[in-house]
Design a protein around this motif. Structure first.
Motif, mmCIF file in Angstrom:
data_model
loop_
_atom_site.group_PDB
_atom_site.id
_atom_site.type_symbol
_atom_site.label_atom_id
_atom_site.label_comp_id
_atom_site.label_asym_id
_atom_site.label_seq_id
_atom_site.Cartn_x
_atom_site.Cartn_y
_atom_site.Cartn_z
ATOM 1 N N ALA A 110 0.830 -1.207 0.000
ATOM 2 C CA ALA A 110 0.000 0.000 0.000
ATOM 3 C C ALA A 110 0.869 1.264 0.000
ATOM 4 O O ALA A 110 0.587 2.229 -0.726
ATOM 5 N N CYS A 111 1.942 1.254 0.811
ATOM 6 C CA CYS A 111 2.833 2.422 0.869
ATOM 7 C C CYS A 111 3.507 2.679 -0.468
ATOM 8 O O CYS A 111 3.543 3.816 -0.961
ATOM 9 N N TYR A 113 1.184 4.016 -3.202
ATOM 10 C CA TYR A 113 0.967 5.460 -3.061
ATOM 11 C C TYR A 113 2.195 6.237 -3.527
ATOM 12 O O TYR A 113 2.072 7.237 -4.259
ATOM 13 N N LEU A 114 3.383 5.783 -3.120
ATOM 14 C CA LEU A 114 4.605 6.477 -3.521
ATOM 15 C C LEU A 114 4.782 6.446 -5.041
ATOM 16 O O LEU A 114 5.173 7.458 -5.645
ATOM 17 N N ASN A 132 2.494 6.299 -7.314
ATOM 18 C CA ASN A 132 1.534 7.222 -7.907
ATOM 19 C C ASN A 132 1.996 8.674 -7.770
ATOM 20 O O ASN A 132 1.939 9.450 -8.735
ATOM 21 N N ARG A 133 2.481 9.037 -6.584
ATOM 22 C CA ARG A 133 2.954 10.416 -6.368
ATOM 23 C C ARG A 133 4.179 10.708 -7.227
ATOM 24 O O ARG A 133 4.289 11.785 -7.829
ATOM 25 N N LEU A 154 6.995 6.816 3.559
ATOM 26 C CA LEU A 154 5.749 7.455 3.154
ATOM 27 C C LEU A 154 5.489 8.731 3.954
ATOM 28 O O LEU A 154 5.046 9.743 3.396
ATOM 29 N N LEU A 158 4.497 12.630 2.774
ATOM 30 C CA LEU A 158 3.296 13.313 3.251
ATOM 31 C C LEU A 158 3.628 14.649 3.911
ATOM 32 O O LEU A 158 2.864 15.612 3.804
ATOM 33 N N THR A 189 11.328 10.785 -0.999
ATOM 34 C CA THR A 189 11.402 9.333 -1.134
ATOM 35 C C THR A 189 12.852 8.878 -1.036
ATOM 36 O O THR A 189 13.170 7.908 -0.329
#
Length: 321
Positions: free
Chosen positions: A29-30, A33-34, A36-37, A276, A280, A290
């Protein structure tokens, strides 16, 4: 009714299966998200993803970064071992610091798998070496983890109160968490000291031995012994962040870092939750953050594991000899 009840073995297997899957699910999940960003940030600059991310690593002064991180890792080993040594001497057995340092150092190798496994190795070591019952050492390790939580929440609250307006609104709940934790501690200590609920048998279990013996000053002493680790971490992470294009004050990092460390304690390889959190906190620099989170947290655990190899021969000899 018996036909629908799951056999105990099946229940145990089901729990173990979820324990294995949970870290992987959190990590997936982490990183989803990373990805995608990072992909959106790279597209906004008209660059493919990998070259965009590579630039975040290429612009760092790695010699300066290593000059910060290597002393910090050794400093952490010294004071982390000091905390373990002090608690073991309070609640279990008198043992020289020089005998705790090798097993604490080599236990960092097991931290690559799980921090709780590494603390279990310390319990096994003291059981084999000094005959201390494993549950009693486990109680001391649990006591240390309990104090670590209060150390982090205390420092996070201090940092947020110093620079209240500079923190995201989500961080403003932390002082309230600290207040609730203080109330919980008061009840918790009164229970294990026998002041309230003296007839409850739960208190007498071996795993709670350290809490039965502990006075308030023991908790305060562990928090004080861990203070140099927090302060050193704040300084190192603040200076290292600037190498990756970020900039915060020491007071802000004092509020950020304990929350990051909570994320690093979450299950999952590569400290994915901690990485993550950096993205944020600095959403306008996803590539740099990252890269920063990845190298900071993973260098720390792998370097410490490498240092642990220096102690492994002695620890193995004393454990199995």
């Amino acid at each position: 009714m018996n036909e629908t009840a799951a056999p105990p073995a099946a229940v145990g297997k089901k729990i173990k299966r979820w324990q294995r899957l949970l870290p992987l699910l959190i990590t997936a999940a982490c990183f989803a998200y990373l990805y995608n960003r990072l992909n959106h940030a790279a597209a906004a600059e008209g660059s493919p993803l990998l070259p965009y991310l590579a630039r975040s690593f290429a612009n760092v002064n790695w010699y300066y970064w290593l000059a910060l991180m290597i002393p910090y890792c050794f400093f952490y080993l010294i004071f982390d071992s000091l905390v373990v040594w002090r608690v073991i001497n309070w609640f279990n057995v008198r043992i020289p610091y020089a005998d705790i340092l090798p097993i604490r150092g080599s236990a960092y190798i097991l931290s690559l798998i799980n921090e709780q496994v590494s603390k279990g190795a310390i319990a096994l070591y003291l059981n084999r070496r000094d005959g201390v019952p494993g549950w009693e050492v486990g109680s001391s390790m649990l006591f240390i983890m309990f104090c670590e939580f209060y150390s982090l929440i205390l420092w996070a609250t201090a940092g947020i109160l110093l620079r209240w307006d500079s923190f995201p609104n989500a961080f403003h709940i932390i002082p309230w968490i600290a207040l609730g934790s203080a109330v919980f501690f008061a009840i918790f200590h009164l229970f294990f000291s026998g002041t309230i609920g003296p007839a409850i048998a739960l208190r007498e279990r071996p795993i709670f031995r350290a809490f039965r013996l502990a006075k308030v000053w023991h908790y305060g002493a562990v928090i004080a012994l861990r203070a140099p680790l927090v302060i050193a971490g704040v300084v190192v992470y603040t200076l290292a962040l600037r190498l990756f294009g970020g900039s915060v004050s020491m007071e802000q990092m004092l509020g950020y870092l304990p929350v990051i460390f909570f994320g690093a304690a979450m299950p999952g390889p590569m400290h994915s939750v901690a990485i993550l959190f950096w993205v944020l906190l600095f959403p306008d620099k996803p590539g740099q953050m990252t890269a920063f989170g990845f190298v900071m947290h993973n260098f720390f655990i792998f370097f410490n594991a490498g240092v642990g190899l220096l102690f492994l021969r002695r620890a193995t000899r004393e454990l199995f000899g």
